[in-house]
Motif scaffolding. Structure first.
Motif, PDB file in Angstrom:
ATOM      1  N   SER A  31       9.448  -7.921   5.382  1.00 33.57           N
ATOM      2  CA  SER A  31       9.269  -9.201   4.474  1.00 33.57           C
ATOM      3  C   SER A  31      10.037 -10.399   4.879  1.00 33.57           C
ATOM      4  N   ASP A  32       9.163 -11.707   4.775  1.00 39.50           N
ATOM      5  CA  ASP A  32      10.098 -12.747   5.192  1.00 39.50           C
ATOM      6  C   ASP A  32      11.470 -13.113   4.699  1.00 39.50           C
ATOM      7  N   LYS A  33      11.573 -12.484   3.322  1.00 34.92           N
ATOM      8  CA  LYS A  33      12.771 -12.811   2.589  1.00 34.92           C
ATOM      9  C   LYS A  33      13.940 -11.862   3.227  1.00 34.92           C
ATOM     10  N   GLU A  40      16.532 -19.143   9.856  1.00 32.28           N
ATOM     11  CA  GLU A  40      17.257 -20.381   9.246  1.00 32.28           C
ATOM     12  C   GLU A  40      18.497 -20.769   9.936  1.00 32.28           C
ATOM     13  N   ALA A  41      19.514 -19.626  10.034  1.00 38.26           N
ATOM     14  CA  ALA A  41      20.578 -20.001  10.660  1.00 38.26           C
ATOM     15  C   ALA A  41      20.357 -20.169  12.159  1.00 38.26           C
ATOM     16  N   PHE A  42      19.394 -19.458  12.803  1.00 38.71           N
ATOM     17  CA  PHE A  42      19.103 -19.581  14.157  1.00 38.71           C
ATOM     18  C   PHE A  42      18.747 -21.049  14.178  1.00 38.71           C
ATOM     19  N   ALA A  54       3.831 -12.919   9.435  1.00 38.15           N
ATOM     20  CA  ALA A  54       4.225 -11.638   8.703  1.00 38.15           C
ATOM     21  C   ALA A  54       3.208 -10.415   8.708  1.00 38.15           C
ATOM     22  N   GLY A  55       3.249  -9.621   8.654  1.00 37.80           N
ATOM     23  CA  GLY A  55       2.336  -8.335   8.500  1.00 37.80           C
ATOM     24  C   GLY A  55       2.663  -6.811   8.556  1.00 37.80           C
ATOM     25  N   GLY A  56       2.064  -5.973   8.454  1.00 36.81           N
ATOM     26  CA  GLY A  56       2.523  -4.709   8.679  1.00 36.81           C
ATOM     27  C   GLY A  56       2.944  -4.385  10.221  1.00 36.81           C
ATOM     28  N   SER A  57       3.883  -3.400  10.274  1.00 38.89           N
ATOM     29  CA  SER A  57       4.548  -3.194  11.557  1.00 38.89           C
ATOM     30  C   SER A  57       3.630  -2.585  12.689  1.00 38.89           C
ATOM     31  N   THR A  58       2.803  -1.806  12.036  1.00 39.53           N
ATOM     32  CA  THR A  58       1.754  -1.016  13.011  1.00 39.53           C
ATOM     33  C   THR A  58       0.700  -1.979  13.160  1.00 39.53           C
ATOM     34  N   THR A  59       0.274  -2.699  12.144  1.00 33.80           N
ATOM     35  CA  THR A  59      -0.790  -3.950  12.412  1.00 33.80           C
ATOM     36  C   THR A  59      -0.514  -4.758  13.425  1.00 33.80           C
ATOM     37  N   LEU A  60       0.829  -5.395  13.426  1.00 28.93           N
ATOM     38  CA  LEU A  60       1.024  -6.399  14.142  1.00 28.93           C
ATOM     39  C   LEU A  60       1.447  -5.729  15.829  1.00 28.93           C
ATOM     40  N   LEU A  61       1.654  -4.492  15.673  1.00 26.66           N
ATOM     41  CA  LEU A  61       1.748  -3.997  17.255  1.00 26.66           C
ATOM     42  C   LEU A  61       0.479  -3.458  17.909  1.00 26.66           C
ATOM     43  N   ASN A  62      -0.459  -3.571  16.876  1.00 28.37           N
ATOM     44  CA  ASN A  62      -2.006  -3.264  17.368  1.00 28.37           C
ATOM     45  C   ASN A  62      -2.334  -4.691  17.813  1.00 28.37           C
TER      46      ASN A  62
END
Length: 332
Positions: A31-33, A40-42, A54-62
């Motif tokens: 989640s972005d939060k 922001e600090a970076f 942002a998205g689901g970890s598995t979805t983004l890996l695919n």
């Protein structure tokens, strides 16, 4: 000489402008939060802009796998070590230099440094303190006891933390014991499962369920907002022969096809720095993976309980076997 110095200065200036105009792209399975405070600090410290997808970890890996060399992603963040290790096995990531990776203990990163764990969560039990029928529970395996029929709250079996936890239990207790445990829990929930850990904590606090299996920080977030909630935290499997608590890590990897390697390495270094690790601890109430950075005051200190001795890379290596067992039992 002055001309040469001027050229060096201008080259550096143009380089910074280029980084600002062409932001680092992060595929984030969190989640972005939980990620934005670090981003922001970076940005403030380096001047390098970051774009979060942002998205689901598995979805983004695919997505990363399907896009291949066409991907815009420079970095990938997952809420689960299993996905990170699978991405490593698929050749989607490039190694992080040892000078950066070395600050994270070896059991929280890939053997070849293609991903680093940044923050850890513990699988703990939350019980309603006004209900005594869970007093016998000392282990996660007690959740299969028939006395908890209709009283148990767990997530659906597609939850990444759930899958990682089952992997740890299978490595510690064996496939047969873990299969019987899953069957017992399946009988106790009778098809009624939750899609979020926060809903499990709410159900236990409201007395609709007596006990639940969740990631630890959901309990402490709830208590932060509702300090008088009738909740009791049970840290499972702490006896002499207990296997300890199952851990999982959220972590980061650099895309093999990133064209902004220098900036990507800077972000990984920042996330693993003491400053970055403190932010993860404060915002998420997770355990920093970098030694010497304390967890939030609200959560049990790391040295106060036993953790299962399972390297995080094993969560990916054993993922298919775990999914096969879950499917064989037919967990909802």
């Amino acid at each position: 000489m002055k001309s040469r110095l001027l050229l060096v200065f201008l080259a550096g200036l143009f380089s910074l402008q280029a980084l600002a105009a062409d932001p680092l792209v992060i595929y984030s399975g969190r989640s972005d939060k939980f990620v934005k405070p670090v981003v922001e600090a970076f940005e403030k410290e380096t001047g390098i802009q970051v774009l979060l997808h942002a998205g689901g970890s598995t979805t983004l890996l695919n997505k990363l796998r399907l896009e291949g060399a066409r991907t815009d992603a420079d970095l990938y963040i997952s809420n689960d070590a299993g996905n990170l290790q699978k991405g490593s096995e698929m050749g989607l990531f490039r190694p992080v230099p040892e000078s950066i990776a070395g600050v994270i203990p070896a059991n929280f990163r890939a053997p070849d440094n293609t991903w680093l764990g940044l923050s850890a969560r513990a699988r703990m039990l939350v019980a309603n303190s006004e209900q005594s029928e869970t007093d016998f529970v000392k282990s996660v395996f007690d959740l299969a006891d028939p006395r908890l029929e209709g009283k148990l709250a767990i997530t659906h079996s597609g939850n990444e933390s759930y899958i990682a936890g089952v992997t740890v239990y299978m490595l510690a207790a064996g496939e047969e014991v873990t299969g019987d445990w899953l069957q017992g829990m399946k009988d106790n929930v009778d098809g009624s499962v939750f899609n979020k850990h926060s809903k499990i904590v709410n159900a236990v606090a409201d007395g609709k369920k007596a006990i639940g299996l969740v990631n630890h920080y959901y309990i402490y977030r709830h208590l932060d907002q509702h300090p008088d909630a009738p909740l009791k935290v049970i840290i499972p499997d702490q006896g002499k022969d207990g296997m300890g608590v199952a851990w999982n890590v959220a972590g980061i990897a650099m895309s093999r096809h990133s064209q902004k390697v220098e900036a990507a390495e800077k972000f990984v270094a920042f996330a693993a720095s003491e400053q970055g690790q403190k932010l993860f601890a404060e915002v998420n109430r997770e355990y920093p993976t970098r030694p010497g950075v304390p967890a939030a005051d609200e959560v049990p200190p790391l040295d106060s309980y036993k953790v299962a001795d399972v390297p995080m890379a094993r969560l990916g290596e054993m993922r298919n076997a775990t999914l096969d067992l879950i499917e064989e039992v037919g967990m909802p």
